[in-house]
Design an enzyme around this catalytic site. Structure first.
Site, PDB file in Angstrom:
ATOM      1  CG  HIS A  77      -2.011  -1.024   1.107  1.00 18.03           C
ATOM      2  ND1 HIS A  77      -2.988  -1.162   2.054  1.00 18.03           N
ATOM      3  CD2 HIS A  77      -2.282  -1.966   0.163  1.00 18.03           C
ATOM      4  CE1 HIS A  77      -3.822  -2.128   1.702  1.00 18.03           C
ATOM      5  NE2 HIS A  77      -3.404  -2.640   0.558  1.00 18.03           N
ATOM      6  CD  GLU A  79      -2.071   4.308   3.057  1.00 22.84           C
ATOM      7  OE1 GLU A  79      -3.263   4.629   3.164  1.00 22.84           O
ATOM      8  OE2 GLU A  79      -1.689   3.321   2.393  1.00 22.84           O
ATOM      9  CB  CYS A 107      -1.453   1.314   6.065  1.00 26.02           C
ATOM     10  SG  CYS A 107      -0.925   0.537   4.520  1.00 26.02           S
TER      11      CYS A 107
END
Length: 160
Positions: A77, A79, A107
């Site tokens: 992801h 992040e 995350c």
């Protein structure tokens, strides 16, 4: 006399997160993140994609099918990539994370562990899902604030 119609810090950093999302090769969801220090300096950026060294052409991008045949076990992801991309001295304590999508529970754990203390998000399209509820619960418990980005409808166009 200085110009008075310049963009805000929120517009600037969310714009960078939006631009970062354009690097994603995911055919269904492009997410970007920009981590900013307390002094409004960019510390790192990231977007959702396959791990380094994994050939994008040999990895699944589907949202459907068996777990090992879909993207979900493989994609990093935005992040998390922004956190992993950070190369500065010191830590991310006190930083803000601008993300085009509200962080998932995984995350959220990484954000909390690194000391980021605020998340500004553009979309919360998974609001109410288990992952979303867990992320917000952890943020609340750990004292990480989060807020929706307030679009002030400033249109900026450019060609690349």
């Amino acid at each position: 006399m200085k110009r008075d119609n310049y963009i805000t810090w929120d517009q600037y950093f969310m714009g960078i997160a939006i631009m970062s999302a354009q690097r994603s090769k995911d055919p269904s969801t492009q997410v970007g993140a920009c981590i900013v220090g307390e002094d409004n300096r960019i510390l790192s950026m990231g977007y959702n994609g396959m791990p380094a060294g994994c050939d994008d052409d040999d990895m699944p991008w589907s949202r459907e099918g068996a777990a090992l045949e879909s993207k979900y076990f493989y994609v990093c992801h935005a992040e998390l990539n922004a956190i992993l991309n950070y190369r500065g001295a010191g830590n991310l304590k006190g930083a803000r994370c601008y993300a085009t999508l509200f962080p998932c529970n995984e995350c959220a754990k990484a954000i909390i562990q690194t000391g980021i203390n605020e998340v500004i998000y553009l979309s919360d399209k998974y609001e109410g899902t288990d992952s979303n509820v867990a992320a917000k619960k952890m943020f609340d418990m750990a004292g990480v604030s989060y807020r929706e980005y307030k679009n002030e409808h400033k249109k900026i166009e450019f060609e690349l």
